[in-house]
Design a protein around this motif. Structure first.
Motif, PDB file in Angstrom:
ATOM      1  N   ALA A 118       0.862  -1.193   0.000  1.00  0.00           N
ATOM      2  CA  ALA A 118       0.000   0.000   0.000  1.00  0.00           C
ATOM      3  C   ALA A 118       0.886   1.227   0.000  1.00  0.00           C
ATOM      4  CB  ALA A 118      -0.897   0.012   1.233  1.00  0.00           C
ATOM      5  N   PRO A 119       0.692   2.119  -0.972  1.00  0.00           N
ATOM      6  CA  PRO A 119       1.504   3.341  -1.000  1.00  0.00           C
ATOM      7  C   PRO A 119       1.048   4.299   0.093  1.00  0.00           C
ATOM      8  CG  PRO A 119      -0.221   3.496  -2.631  1.00  0.00           C
ATOM      9  CD  PRO A 119      -0.339   2.117  -2.016  1.00  0.00           C
ATOM     10  N   ALA A 120       1.914   5.239   0.423  1.00  0.00           N
ATOM     11  CA  ALA A 120       1.444   6.394   1.186  1.00  0.00           C
ATOM     12  C   ALA A 120       0.915   7.399   0.167  1.00  0.00           C
ATOM     13  CB  ALA A 120       2.582   6.994   1.997  1.00  0.00           C
ATOM     14  N   LEU A 121      -0.087   8.145   0.566  1.00  0.00           N
ATOM     15  CA  LEU A 121      -0.634   9.153  -0.341  1.00  0.00           C
ATOM     16  C   LEU A 121       0.363  10.299  -0.481  1.00  0.00           C
ATOM     17  CD1 LEU A 121      -3.484   9.101  -1.632  1.00  0.00           C
ATOM     18  CD2 LEU A 121      -4.170  10.748   0.087  1.00  0.00           C
ATOM     19  N   MET A 155      -7.247  -7.971   5.485  1.00  0.00           N
ATOM     20  CA  MET A 155      -6.043  -7.294   6.010  1.00  0.00           C
ATOM     21  C   MET A 155      -5.552  -6.254   5.008  1.00  0.00           C
ATOM     22  SD  MET A 155      -4.172  -9.047   8.732  1.00  0.00           S
ATOM     23  CE  MET A 155      -4.939 -10.236   9.828  1.00  0.00           C
ATOM     24  N   LYS A 156      -5.652  -6.574   3.701  1.00  0.00           N
ATOM     25  CA  LYS A 156      -5.244  -5.602   2.687  1.00  0.00           C
ATOM     26  C   LYS A 156      -6.085  -4.334   2.817  1.00  0.00           C
ATOM     27  CE  LYS A 156      -4.000  -9.052  -0.847  1.00  0.00           C
ATOM     28  NZ  LYS A 156      -4.337  -9.554  -2.207  1.00  0.00           N
ATOM     29  N   ARG A 157      -7.407  -4.521   2.945  1.00  0.00           N
ATOM     30  CA  ARG A 157      -8.272  -3.356   3.120  1.00  0.00           C
ATOM     31  C   ARG A 157      -7.896  -2.595   4.393  1.00  0.00           C
ATOM     32  NH1 ARG A 157     -12.049  -7.010   0.486  1.00  0.00           N
ATOM     33  NH2 ARG A 157     -12.474  -8.153   2.400  1.00  0.00           N
ATOM     34  N   ALA A 158      -7.576  -3.356   5.434  1.00  0.00           N
ATOM     35  CA  ALA A 158      -7.214  -2.715   6.707  1.00  0.00           C
ATOM     36  C   ALA A 158      -5.951  -1.874   6.563  1.00  0.00           C
ATOM     37  CB  ALA A 158      -7.017  -3.790   7.785  1.00  0.00           C
ATOM     38  N   ILE A 159      -5.004  -2.348   5.751  1.00  0.00           N
ATOM     39  CA  ILE A 159      -3.770  -1.582   5.497  1.00  0.00           C
ATOM     40  C   ILE A 159      -4.120  -0.262   4.799  1.00  0.00           C
ATOM     41  CG2 ILE A 159      -1.658  -1.527   4.099  1.00  0.00           C
ATOM     42  CD1 ILE A 159      -1.060  -3.487   6.077  1.00  0.00           C
ATOM     43  N   ILE A 160      -5.060  -0.328   3.866  1.00  0.00           N
ATOM     44  CA  ILE A 160      -5.469   0.891   3.159  1.00  0.00           C
ATOM     45  C   ILE A 160      -6.148   1.867   4.131  1.00  0.00           C
ATOM     46  CG2 ILE A 160      -6.961   1.820   1.339  1.00  0.00           C
ATOM     47  CD1 ILE A 160      -4.571   0.359   0.177  1.00  0.00           C
ATOM     48  N   TYR A 161      -7.046   1.330   4.980  1.00  0.00           N
ATOM     49  CA  TYR A 161      -7.688   2.217   5.961  1.00  0.00           C
ATOM     50  C   TYR A 161      -6.654   2.795   6.932  1.00  0.00           C
ATOM     51  CZ  TYR A 161     -12.505   1.524   4.520  1.00  0.00           C
ATOM     52  OH  TYR A 161     -13.672   1.556   3.806  1.00  0.00           O
ATOM     53  N   GLY A 162      -5.722   1.969   7.367  1.00  0.00           N
ATOM     54  CA  GLY A 162      -4.669   2.463   8.254  1.00  0.00           C
ATOM     55  C   GLY A 162      -3.858   3.562   7.575  1.00  0.00           C
ATOM     56  N   SER A 163      -3.518   3.354   6.301  1.00  0.00           N
ATOM     57  CA  SER A 163      -2.743   4.350   5.559  1.00  0.00           C
ATOM     58  C   SER A 163      -3.542   5.637   5.385  1.00  0.00           C
ATOM     59  CB  SER A 163      -2.359   3.806   4.177  1.00  0.00           C
ATOM     60  OG  SER A 163      -1.604   2.620   4.302  1.00  0.00           O
ATOM     61  N   ALA A 164      -4.845   5.498   5.142  1.00  0.00           N
ATOM     62  CA  ALA A 164      -5.702   6.675   4.992  1.00  0.00           C
ATOM     63  C   ALA A 164      -5.745   7.466   6.299  1.00  0.00           C
ATOM     64  CB  ALA A 164      -7.115   6.252   4.574  1.00  0.00           C
ATOM     65  N   MET A 165      -5.926   6.754   7.416  1.00  0.00           N
ATOM     66  CA  MET A 165      -5.982   7.449   8.704  1.00  0.00           C
ATOM     67  C   MET A 165      -4.653   8.147   8.992  1.00  0.00           C
ATOM     68  SD  MET A 165      -9.076   6.961   9.426  1.00  0.00           S
ATOM     69  CE  MET A 165      -9.183   7.729  11.043  1.00  0.00           C
ATOM     70  N   PHE A 193      -6.717   6.529  -2.629  1.00  0.00           N
ATOM     71  CA  PHE A 193      -5.764   5.407  -2.658  1.00  0.00           C
ATOM     72  C   PHE A 193      -6.065   4.466  -3.823  1.00  0.00           C
ATOM     73  CE2 PHE A 193      -2.873   5.478   0.902  1.00  0.00           C
ATOM     74  CZ  PHE A 193      -3.421   6.439   1.730  1.00  0.00           C
ATOM     75  N   ILE A 194      -7.360   4.248  -4.072  1.00  0.00           N
ATOM     76  CA  ILE A 194      -7.739   3.381  -5.192  1.00  0.00           C
ATOM     77  C   ILE A 194      -7.256   3.995  -6.501  1.00  0.00           C
ATOM     78  CG2 ILE A 194      -9.699   2.418  -6.475  1.00  0.00           C
ATOM     79  CD1 ILE A 194     -11.188   2.259  -3.758  1.00  0.00           C
ATOM     80  N   ASP A 195      -7.535   5.297  -6.694  1.00  0.00           N
ATOM     81  CA  ASP A 195      -7.107   5.983  -7.921  1.00  0.00           C
ATOM     82  C   ASP A 195      -5.587   5.954  -8.074  1.00  0.00           C
ATOM     83  OD1 ASP A 195      -9.656   6.584  -8.589  1.00  0.00           O
ATOM     84  OD2 ASP A 195      -9.621   8.624  -7.795  1.00  0.00           O
ATOM     85  N   LEU A 196      -4.915   6.041  -6.961  1.00  0.00           N
ATOM     86  CA  LEU A 196      -3.449   6.150  -6.986  1.00  0.00           C
ATOM     87  C   LEU A 196      -2.776   4.925  -7.595  1.00  0.00           C
ATOM     88  CD1 LEU A 196      -1.021   7.884  -6.082  1.00  0.00           C
ATOM     89  CD2 LEU A 196      -1.169   6.757  -3.852  1.00  0.00           C
ATOM     90  N   VAL A 197      -3.335   3.748  -7.342  1.00  0.00           N
ATOM     91  CA  VAL A 197      -2.648   2.525  -7.786  1.00  0.00           C
ATOM     92  C   VAL A 197      -3.388   1.768  -8.876  1.00  0.00           C
ATOM     93  CG1 VAL A 197      -1.467   2.181  -5.580  1.00  0.00           C
ATOM     94  CG2 VAL A 197      -3.699   1.098  -5.955  1.00  0.00           C
ATOM     95  N   GLN A 198      -4.566   2.256  -9.270  1.00  0.00           N
ATOM     96  CA  GLN A 198      -5.397   1.486 -10.193  1.00  0.00           C
ATOM     97  C   GLN A 198      -4.896   1.564 -11.630  1.00  0.00           C
ATOM     98  OE1 GLN A 198      -9.895   1.186  -9.532  1.00  0.00           O
ATOM     99  NE2 GLN A 198      -9.688   2.601 -11.223  1.00  0.00           N
ATOM    100  N   PHE A 199      -4.727   0.414 -12.248  1.00  0.00           N
ATOM    101  CA  PHE A 199      -4.418   0.390 -13.676  1.00  0.00           C
ATOM    102  C   PHE A 199      -5.045  -0.876 -14.254  1.00  0.00           C
ATOM    103  CE2 PHE A 199      -1.277  -3.033 -13.637  1.00  0.00           C
ATOM    104  CZ  PHE A 199      -0.847  -3.024 -12.320  1.00  0.00           C
ATOM    105  N   ASP A 200      -5.283  -0.851 -15.566  1.00  0.00           N
ATOM    106  CA  ASP A 200      -5.883  -2.016 -16.232  1.00  0.00           C
ATOM    107  C   ASP A 200      -4.920  -2.557 -17.260  1.00  0.00           C
ATOM    108  OD1 ASP A 200      -8.455  -2.002 -14.987  1.00  0.00           O
ATOM    109  OD2 ASP A 200      -8.822  -0.140 -16.085  1.00  0.00           O
ATOM    110  N   ILE A 201      -4.519  -3.782 -17.074  1.00  0.00           N
ATOM    111  CA  ILE A 201      -3.689  -4.435 -18.087  1.00  0.00           C
ATOM    112  C   ILE A 201      -4.398  -5.707 -18.520  1.00  0.00           C
ATOM    113  CG2 ILE A 201      -1.570  -5.784 -18.430  1.00  0.00           C
ATOM    114  CD1 ILE A 201       0.007  -3.664 -17.100  1.00  0.00           C
ATOM    115  N   ASP A 202      -4.650  -5.805 -19.818  1.00  0.00           N
ATOM    116  CA  ASP A 202      -5.217  -7.046 -20.358  1.00  0.00           C
ATOM    117  C   ASP A 202      -4.066  -7.975 -20.664  1.00  0.00           C
ATOM    118  OD1 ASP A 202      -7.843  -6.146 -20.274  1.00  0.00           O
ATOM    119  OD2 ASP A 202      -7.601  -5.104 -22.187  1.00  0.00           O
ATOM    120  N   LEU A 203      -3.960  -9.022 -19.896  1.00  0.00           N
ATOM    121  CA  LEU A 203      -2.850  -9.943 -20.142  1.00  0.00           C
ATOM    122  C   LEU A 203      -3.168 -10.848 -21.320  1.00  0.00           C
ATOM    123  CD1 LEU A 203      -1.903 -10.664 -16.466  1.00  0.00           C
ATOM    124  CD2 LEU A 203      -0.671  -9.308 -18.142  1.00  0.00           C
TER     125      LEU A 203
END
Lengths: 204, 204
Positions: A118-121, A155-165, A193-203
């Motif tokens: 999870a990145p920091a904002l 836990m992943k979601r929790a990391i994002i909420y923790g980072s947001a807080m 946070f979602i916008d920050l890391v979201q990308f679409d790659i068609d494998l």
């Protein structure tokens, strides 16, 4: 006179336990007072305890589910420079999950052979970083306690909420910003946070 | 005797131009030899040119679409400590896109008021980081040239491909690892980036 935490009876069967960064001997004392083993125990610690109380710290770590430390502490605890190698060694010390906090560079969550980042904002202004780590831990376990779901995905979601807080914490002095938050403001921050890391790659 | 790059005719109408990290006066000379304005010009540079040739560098930067620098260079170029503030200032110097490389801490892509973050893959062993930045730039523009799509969404994918290529570069000496890559191996690595940052949050 030593600080000796005595748990009120009402706390002794808590489902979720967050052990803040204090002497590991006291963290162990708190765990020993629990009448029911919590669903999830999170332990936060720091290099200071590794320097002066490594044996007790390793004992405390062996009793918990999630350990949160920063990258240099992960290196000190494991003797490994690579955080991936460090994480593998630390996961063998007891915890099922390891959170490595990297401040402005985000946080890593290790579990078995998986890793989540999870990145920091990126913030325009950091007013005061004091308390960011504790706010992260509180947001992290707060989300888990609210949802009562200790899966890796949650836990992943929790990391994002923790980072947001934590990102709110540093924007004002002390707890000022945290006290004025509303659900909407928090959800908007999580969206960032979602916008920050979201990308679409068609494998292929 | 000075190095004076003369472009072969066949290169003068290239659609995509990557200006490697050399004297900005030479980067300008290359651009001036193009008979058709490329669809996308990427410029890589470093602190050294900021120290000794800032005026020429600023001129070169004003002529390109994408600038790639690291975080301390972004601070030096803009005079701002906050990378968000630095990015805002640099985007006013000409480039529509700014990539800030943070090595093992990933990379940020700024465009207008948007920001995208790509992590670096946590690696068990970094054998030799030499060339990681150039490999990143090559993977980045390689993806764009292959797809001929210069939208922000495709730039995000390009950042991921660049990061994937850089992660291979550091695993062996020189170009050894890059020479033995297959499409499958690259796609698997890109999948690791997806797994690394993917989370699902149902917003209320």
């Amino acid at each position: 006179m030593e600080f000796n935490p005595i748990l009120p009876d009402a706390y002794k069967n808590s489902e979720f336990l967050l052990l803040g960064n204090i002497d590991p001997a006291l963290q162990i004392k708190v765990m020993e007072q629990m009448t029911t083993r919590p669903k999830l125990i999170v332990l936060d610690t720091m290099n200071f305890w590794m320097d002066i109380a490594m044996d007790n710290l390793k004992k405390a770590i062996s009793m918990v589910d999630v350990l949160t430390i920063n990258d240099s502490e992960a290196r000190q605890l494991s003797g490994e420079y690579s955080v991936v190698k460090a994480a593998k060694k630390i996961l063998k010390m007891g915890p099922k999950y390891l959170v490595i906090k990297k401040g402005e560079h985000g946080a890593l969550l290790f579990h078995q052979d998986s890793v989540f980042f999870a990145p920091a904002l990126p913030l325009e202004e950091v007013f005061d970083p004091t308390g960011a780590g504790d706010t992260f831990a509180g947001g992290f376990l707060g989300h888990i306690a609210k949802t009562r779901d200790i899966s890796f995905d949650n836990m992943k979601r929790a990391i994002i909420y923790g980072s947001a807080m934590a990102s709110f914490c540093v924007e004002k002095f002390g707890t000022e910003k945290l006290k004025e938050l509303t659900d909407d403001v928090i959800q908007n921050r999580v969206n960032e946070f979602i916008d920050l890391v979201q990308f679409d790659i068609d494998l292929v």
